[in-house]
Design a protein around this motif. Structure first.
Motif, PDB file in Angstrom:
ATOM      1  N   ARG A   1      29.430  39.063  42.690  1.00 24.41           N
ATOM      2  CA  ARG A   1      30.833  38.882  42.338  1.00 24.41           C
ATOM      3  C   ARG A   1      31.378  37.667  43.069  1.00 24.41           C
ATOM      4  O   ARG A   1      31.199  37.550  44.274  1.00 24.41           O
ATOM      5  CB  ARG A   1      31.672  40.044  42.876  1.00 24.41           C
ATOM      6  CG  ARG A   1      31.703  41.271  42.160  1.00 24.41           C
ATOM      7  CD  ARG A   1      32.649  42.261  42.799  1.00 24.41           C
ATOM      8  NE  ARG A   1      32.935  42.000  44.215  1.00 24.41           N
ATOM      9  CZ  ARG A   1      33.803  42.675  44.931  1.00 24.41           C
ATOM     10  NH1 ARG A   1      34.477  43.644  44.402  1.00 24.41           N
ATOM     11  NH2 ARG A   1      34.003  42.392  46.191  1.00 24.41           N
ATOM     12  N   SER A   2      32.043  36.809  42.364  1.00 22.60           N
ATOM     13  CA  SER A   2      32.854  35.787  43.034  1.00 22.60           C
ATOM     14  C   SER A   2      34.304  36.172  42.771  1.00 22.60           C
ATOM     15  O   SER A   2      34.571  37.167  42.090  1.00 22.60           O
ATOM     16  CB  SER A   2      32.531  34.397  42.500  1.00 22.60           C
ATOM     17  OG  SER A   2      33.001  34.240  41.192  1.00 22.60           O
ATOM     18  N   ASN A   3      35.215  35.411  43.280  1.00 17.08           N
ATOM     19  CA  ASN A   3      36.620  35.754  43.041  1.00 17.08           C
ATOM     20  C   ASN A   3      36.991  35.628  41.574  1.00 17.08           C
ATOM     21  O   ASN A   3      37.867  36.330  41.091  1.00 17.08           O
ATOM     22  CB  ASN A   3      37.529  34.852  43.873  1.00 17.08           C
ATOM     23  CG  ASN A   3      37.521  35.247  45.325  1.00 17.08           C
ATOM     24  OD1 ASN A   3      37.236  36.396  45.652  1.00 17.08           O
ATOM     25  ND2 ASN A   3      37.791  34.303  46.201  1.00 17.08           N
ATOM     26  N   ARG A   4      36.301  34.741  40.867  1.00 16.57           N
ATOM     27  CA  ARG A   4      36.661  34.454  39.481  1.00 16.57           C
ATOM     28  C   ARG A   4      35.724  35.051  38.452  1.00 16.57           C
ATOM     29  O   ARG A   4      36.154  35.427  37.369  1.00 16.57           O
ATOM     30  CB  ARG A   4      36.663  32.942  39.313  1.00 16.57           C
ATOM     31  CG  ARG A   4      37.904  32.427  38.707  1.00 16.57           C
ATOM     32  CD  ARG A   4      37.927  30.938  38.736  1.00 16.57           C
ATOM     33  NE  ARG A   4      38.623  30.514  37.540  1.00 16.57           N
ATOM     34  CZ  ARG A   4      38.851  29.277  37.233  1.00 16.57           C
ATOM     35  NH1 ARG A   4      38.405  28.318  38.002  1.00 16.57           N
ATOM     36  NH2 ARG A   4      39.503  28.982  36.153  1.00 16.57           N
ATOM     37  N   TYR A   5      34.434  35.080  38.748  1.00 18.70           N
ATOM     38  CA  TYR A   5      33.421  35.472  37.772  1.00 18.70           C
ATOM     39  C   TYR A   5      32.543  36.587  38.330  1.00 18.70           C
ATOM     40  O   TYR A   5      32.612  36.919  39.504  1.00 18.70           O
ATOM     41  CB  TYR A   5      32.536  34.267  37.398  1.00 18.70           C
ATOM     42  CG  TYR A   5      33.317  33.091  36.894  1.00 18.70           C
ATOM     43  CD1 TYR A   5      33.966  33.132  35.668  1.00 18.70           C
ATOM     44  CD2 TYR A   5      33.431  31.931  37.659  1.00 18.70           C
ATOM     45  CE1 TYR A   5      34.701  32.050  35.213  1.00 18.70           C
ATOM     46  CE2 TYR A   5      34.157  30.853  37.208  1.00 18.70           C
ATOM     47  CZ  TYR A   5      34.789  30.916  35.984  1.00 18.70           C
ATOM     48  OH  TYR A   5      35.520  29.857  35.523  1.00 18.70           O
TER      49      TYR A   5
ATOM     50  N   LYS B   1      39.694  41.338  34.964  1.00 15.13           N
ATOM     51  CA  LYS B   1      38.342  41.180  35.491  1.00 15.13           C
ATOM     52  C   LYS B   1      37.469  42.405  35.250  1.00 15.13           C
ATOM     53  O   LYS B   1      36.262  42.279  35.014  1.00 15.13           O
ATOM     54  CB  LYS B   1      38.394  40.890  36.989  1.00 15.13           C
ATOM     55  CG  LYS B   1      38.995  39.551  37.338  1.00 15.13           C
ATOM     56  CD  LYS B   1      39.025  39.397  38.842  1.00 15.13           C
ATOM     57  CE  LYS B   1      39.798  38.188  39.265  1.00 15.13           C
ATOM     58  NZ  LYS B   1      39.885  38.086  40.724  1.00 15.13           N
ATOM     59  N   ILE B   2      38.053  43.583  35.289  1.00 15.13           N
ATOM     60  CA  ILE B   2      37.264  44.810  35.087  1.00 15.13           C
ATOM     61  C   ILE B   2      36.799  44.896  33.636  1.00 15.13           C
ATOM     62  O   ILE B   2      35.650  45.250  33.367  1.00 15.13           O
ATOM     63  CB  ILE B   2      38.086  46.049  35.510  1.00 15.13           C
ATOM     64  CG1 ILE B   2      38.290  46.020  37.020  1.00 15.13           C
ATOM     65  CG2 ILE B   2      37.392  47.332  35.084  1.00 15.13           C
ATOM     66  CD1 ILE B   2      39.160  47.112  37.567  1.00 15.13           C
ATOM     67  N   ALA B   3      37.649  44.542  32.700  1.00 11.57           N
ATOM     68  CA  ALA B   3      37.259  44.549  31.288  1.00 11.57           C
ATOM     69  C   ALA B   3      36.173  43.513  31.022  1.00 11.57           C
ATOM     70  O   ALA B   3      35.237  43.760  30.248  1.00 11.57           O
ATOM     71  CB  ALA B   3      38.468  44.290  30.408  1.00 11.57           C
ATOM     72  N   ILE B   4      36.255  42.378  31.669  1.00 12.03           N
ATOM     73  CA  ILE B   4      35.230  41.342  31.513  1.00 12.03           C
ATOM     74  C   ILE B   4      33.907  41.817  32.083  1.00 12.03           C
ATOM     75  O   ILE B   4      32.844  41.609  31.488  1.00 12.03           O
ATOM     76  CB  ILE B   4      35.699  40.028  32.183  1.00 12.03           C
ATOM     77  CG1 ILE B   4      36.879  39.439  31.411  1.00 12.03           C
ATOM     78  CG2 ILE B   4      34.562  39.025  32.262  1.00 12.03           C
ATOM     79  CD1 ILE B   4      37.561  38.284  32.095  1.00 12.03           C
ATOM     80  N   ALA B   5      33.933  42.490  33.239  1.00 11.35           N
ATOM     81  CA  ALA B   5      32.707  43.016  33.842  1.00 11.35           C
ATOM     82  C   ALA B   5      32.064  44.063  32.928  1.00 11.35           C
ATOM     83  O   ALA B   5      30.832  44.104  32.791  1.00 11.35           O
ATOM     84  CB  ALA B   5      33.008  43.624  35.212  1.00 11.35           C
TER      85      ALA B   5
END
Length: 114
Positions: free
Chosen positions: A30-34, A64-68
């Motif tokens: 995990r990075s702050n953005r991606y 971010k959770i939906a993207i993950a």
């Protein structure tokens, strides 16, 4: 989350988890953005394939959770196409919560077992 604490947790997790050709290790970063996911065979010390949230389409405006979660479904689909059904999930010292959990749930929905 302190860097020393994460490093300690990562070492503790990696003592128990190892990837094989039949059951590769699904490693999360995990990075702050991606968020990134890699399938690793530790016996040959090879990365089989990897993906990141940068590769996903139609994620504009999602949190971010939906993207993950979408990334988990994406890597699960690719893994199934390559004949991988079981993986060892390596959370890399991150707590199993939030984006890490969402990625795991998405991969499970795509058919991966761990």
């Amino acid at each position: 989350m302190s860097l020393e604490g994460k490093k300690r947790r990562h070492i503790r997790v990696r003592k128990k988890i190892s990837g094989t050709p039949e059951r590769p290790r699904l490693c999360v970063f995990r990075s702050n953005r991606y968020i990134y996911a890699q399938f690793i065979d530790d016996t040959k010390q090879k990365v089989l394939f990897g993906a990141s949230s940068l590769q996903l389409k139609d994620v504009k405006g999602k949190n971010k959770i939906a993207i993950a979660y979408e990334l988990g479904k994406f890597v699960g689909k690719i893994a199934r196409e390559k004949g991988i059904e079981k993986v060892a999930f390596d959370r890399a010292g991150y707590k199993y919560h939030g984006r890490v959990k969402a990625l795991a749930d998405g991969a499970r929905e795509a058919g991966l077992k761990f």
